[in-house]
Design a protein around this motif. Sequence first.
Motif, PDB file in Angstrom:
ATOM      1  N   PRO B 209      56.903  32.838  65.199  1.00 60.73           N
ATOM      2  CA  PRO B 209      56.852  31.970  66.373  1.00 60.73           C
ATOM      3  C   PRO B 209      57.624  32.564  67.551  1.00 60.73           C
ATOM      4  CG  PRO B 209      57.351  30.689  64.412  1.00 60.73           C
ATOM      5  CD  PRO B 209      57.364  32.123  63.996  1.00 60.73           C
ATOM      6  N   THR B 210      57.007  32.523  68.701  1.00 58.81           N
ATOM      7  CA  THR B 210      57.523  32.992  69.996  1.00 58.81           C
ATOM      8  C   THR B 210      57.574  34.520  70.120  1.00 58.81           C
ATOM      9  OG1 THR B 210      59.907  33.071  69.490  1.00 58.81           O
ATOM     10  CG2 THR B 210      59.002  30.928  70.186  1.00 58.81           C
ATOM     11  N   TRP B 211      57.379  35.248  69.039  1.00 59.75           N
ATOM     12  CA  TRP B 211      57.484  36.710  69.097  1.00 59.75           C
ATOM     13  C   TRP B 211      56.117  37.381  69.203  1.00 59.75           C
ATOM     14  CZ3 TRP B 211      61.622  40.315  68.719  1.00 59.75           C
ATOM     15  CH2 TRP B 211      62.900  39.742  68.698  1.00 59.75           C
ATOM     16  N   ASN B 212      55.175  36.969  68.351  1.00 58.60           N
ATOM     17  CA  ASN B 212      53.871  37.651  68.348  1.00 58.60           C
ATOM     18  C   ASN B 212      52.736  36.665  68.068  1.00 58.60           C
ATOM     19  OD1 ASN B 212      54.361  37.123  65.701  1.00 58.60           O
ATOM     20  ND2 ASN B 212      54.029  39.199  64.938  1.00 58.60           N
ATOM     21  N   ASP B 213      52.908  35.423  68.513  1.00 61.51           N
ATOM     22  CA  ASP B 213      51.938  34.388  68.158  1.00 61.51           C
ATOM     23  C   ASP B 213      51.052  33.954  69.334  1.00 61.51           C
ATOM     24  OD1 ASP B 213      53.974  33.189  69.560  1.00 61.51           O
ATOM     25  OD2 ASP B 213      54.079  31.395  68.303  1.00 61.51           O
ATOM     26  N   SER B 214      51.088  34.704  70.422  1.00 59.32           N
ATOM     27  CA  SER B 214      50.245  34.308  71.555  1.00 59.32           C
ATOM     28  C   SER B 214      48.786  34.674  71.278  1.00 59.32           C
ATOM     29  CB  SER B 214      50.707  35.009  72.838  1.00 59.32           C
ATOM     30  OG  SER B 214      50.401  36.385  72.764  1.00 59.32           O
ATOM     31  N   ASP B 215      47.862  33.968  71.935  1.00 59.09           N
ATOM     32  CA  ASP B 215      46.440  34.280  71.784  1.00 59.09           C
ATOM     33  C   ASP B 215      46.163  35.734  72.147  1.00 59.09           C
ATOM     34  OD1 ASP B 215      45.861  31.798  70.914  1.00 59.09           O
ATOM     35  OD2 ASP B 215      44.764  31.137  72.705  1.00 59.09           O
ATOM     36  N   GLN B 216      46.821  36.187  73.196  1.00 60.57           N
ATOM     37  CA  GLN B 216      46.571  37.563  73.659  1.00 60.57           C
ATOM     38  C   GLN B 216      47.002  38.582  72.597  1.00 60.57           C
ATOM     39  OE1 GLN B 216      48.479  38.647  77.369  1.00 60.57           O
ATOM     40  NE2 GLN B 216      47.890  40.786  77.084  1.00 60.57           N
ATOM     41  N   ASP B 217      48.190  38.391  72.022  1.00 59.79           N
ATOM     42  CA  ASP B 217      48.661  39.318  70.988  1.00 59.79           C
ATOM     43  C   ASP B 217      47.740  39.294  69.773  1.00 59.79           C
ATOM     44  OD1 ASP B 217      50.779  40.288  72.385  1.00 59.79           O
ATOM     45  OD2 ASP B 217      52.319  39.130  71.355  1.00 59.79           O
ATOM     46  N   THR B 252      56.461  29.555  60.685  1.00 59.96           N
ATOM     47  CA  THR B 252      55.228  29.557  61.488  1.00 59.96           C
ATOM     48  C   THR B 252      54.431  28.286  61.200  1.00 59.96           C
ATOM     49  OG1 THR B 252      55.173  31.913  61.023  1.00 59.96           O
ATOM     50  CG2 THR B 252      53.255  30.979  62.139  1.00 59.96           C
ATOM     51  N   THR B 256      49.087  27.536  63.669  1.00 57.92           N
ATOM     52  CA  THR B 256      49.064  28.869  64.286  1.00 57.92           C
ATOM     53  C   THR B 256      48.312  29.853  63.390  1.00 57.92           C
ATOM     54  OG1 THR B 256      51.214  28.425  65.275  1.00 57.92           O
ATOM     55  CG2 THR B 256      50.505  30.725  65.228  1.00 57.92           C
ATOM     56  N   ARG B 259      44.687  29.132  63.508  1.00 51.87           N
ATOM     57  CA  ARG B 259      44.133  29.628  64.785  1.00 51.87           C
ATOM     58  C   ARG B 259      43.861  31.133  64.688  1.00 51.87           C
ATOM     59  NH1 ARG B 259      47.260  31.225  69.300  1.00 51.87           N
ATOM     60  NH2 ARG B 259      49.083  30.242  68.365  1.00 51.87           N
TER      61      ARG B 259
END
Lengths: 57, 324
Positions: B209-217, B252, B256, B259
């Motif tokens: 969480p917050t490190w590599n969980d963005s849609d873009q990443d 996590t 997430t 997704r």
Amino acid sequence: MQILCNNDTRDMEMKRRDFLKICLAALAGMFTFKWPSLPSHGLKEARFYRSPDTLAG
Amino acid sequence: MNKVECVLCPRHCRIPEGGRGNCRVRTNVKGKLFSLVYGTPCSVHIDPIEKKPFFHILPGSGAFSIATAGCNLHCRYCQNWQISQTNPEDAQTTPLSPDEVVRQALENNCRSIAYTYSEPIVFYEYTYDTCVAARNKGLLNILVSAGYIEQPPLIELCKVAHAIKIDLKGITDEFYQKMSQATLKPVLDSIITIKKSGVWLEICNLIVPTWNDSDQDLLTLIRWVRDNCGKETPLHFSRFWPTYQLNDLPPTPVETLTRAWDMAKAEGMDFVYIGNVPDHKGTNTYCPNDGKLLIARRGYAVTENHMVDGKCKYCATTIPGIWK
């Protein structure tokens, strides 16, 4: 506002002191640190390294 | 100064006499580099192969698993930091030669030897010799690695390994630097080399969480795997659990992981898995052709297997992997 400013100043001072302490500890470690002596088992010459005669400097 | 330069991993540590590399387990003795952990594992267990995780190799079989102290990465979330971030003399070890590892694996009816828990790259010589001994006795060699290794030693290793699972920890250099004190490119290069070598490859991404969980990443990572390894490469998304230096983060959220699973399926990946969530649909294998359930898992246990000779028993589609 005055209180906030004082707190900020104090925090900065603490951070500065902590940083200095870490620097001093690191310096002391550099001069006193030694790896333990070699173990009696588990040693094997490694693959994939360059020996001193192929190293510059 | 009689320094030596270790060229096993991209760090290229220049080690003075009596000193050690960044991994703690390779030392300079009078101008020669020595491994300090040959034949001295600190962890020896029999695990289900699903724990590694390998989902496309001998489902339900036991993997004789070994590790030594040391690692060339320093991940803030390391689950095994007690052995990976310690000196070899501070770990409890058992003398176990490569031949003895193989003998014990066979004695315990294991089908494979897993080089795992810490990082098999840093105990390279032990890994390699054990792989050779295991091959001679018909056992599979399965490696669990972060893939932070130079190309020549990796190419050599691929000649004796059967399968490698790479932890692709993130998809940006910034992530690798901040999380693991490493860099991304050597890991991507390793993945491509393994794929080209024909060694079975599975890829795992721990979502933090917050490190590599963005849609873009997530999307960048999924597309990189699809475009460079193929849609048939199993891709695992694992659930982070707070530990070591990242105790301040929550686990996590399952949403997430779901997704990420949905995104990977939408991008065309055939085999997408969720790890560390026992009841999730993402722990099962589905046929990419007819969508039917092929292997059902609960945790590390296989509860149903509808494959016959590496094929879907309903439509005979070949499922890539090592099945016998």
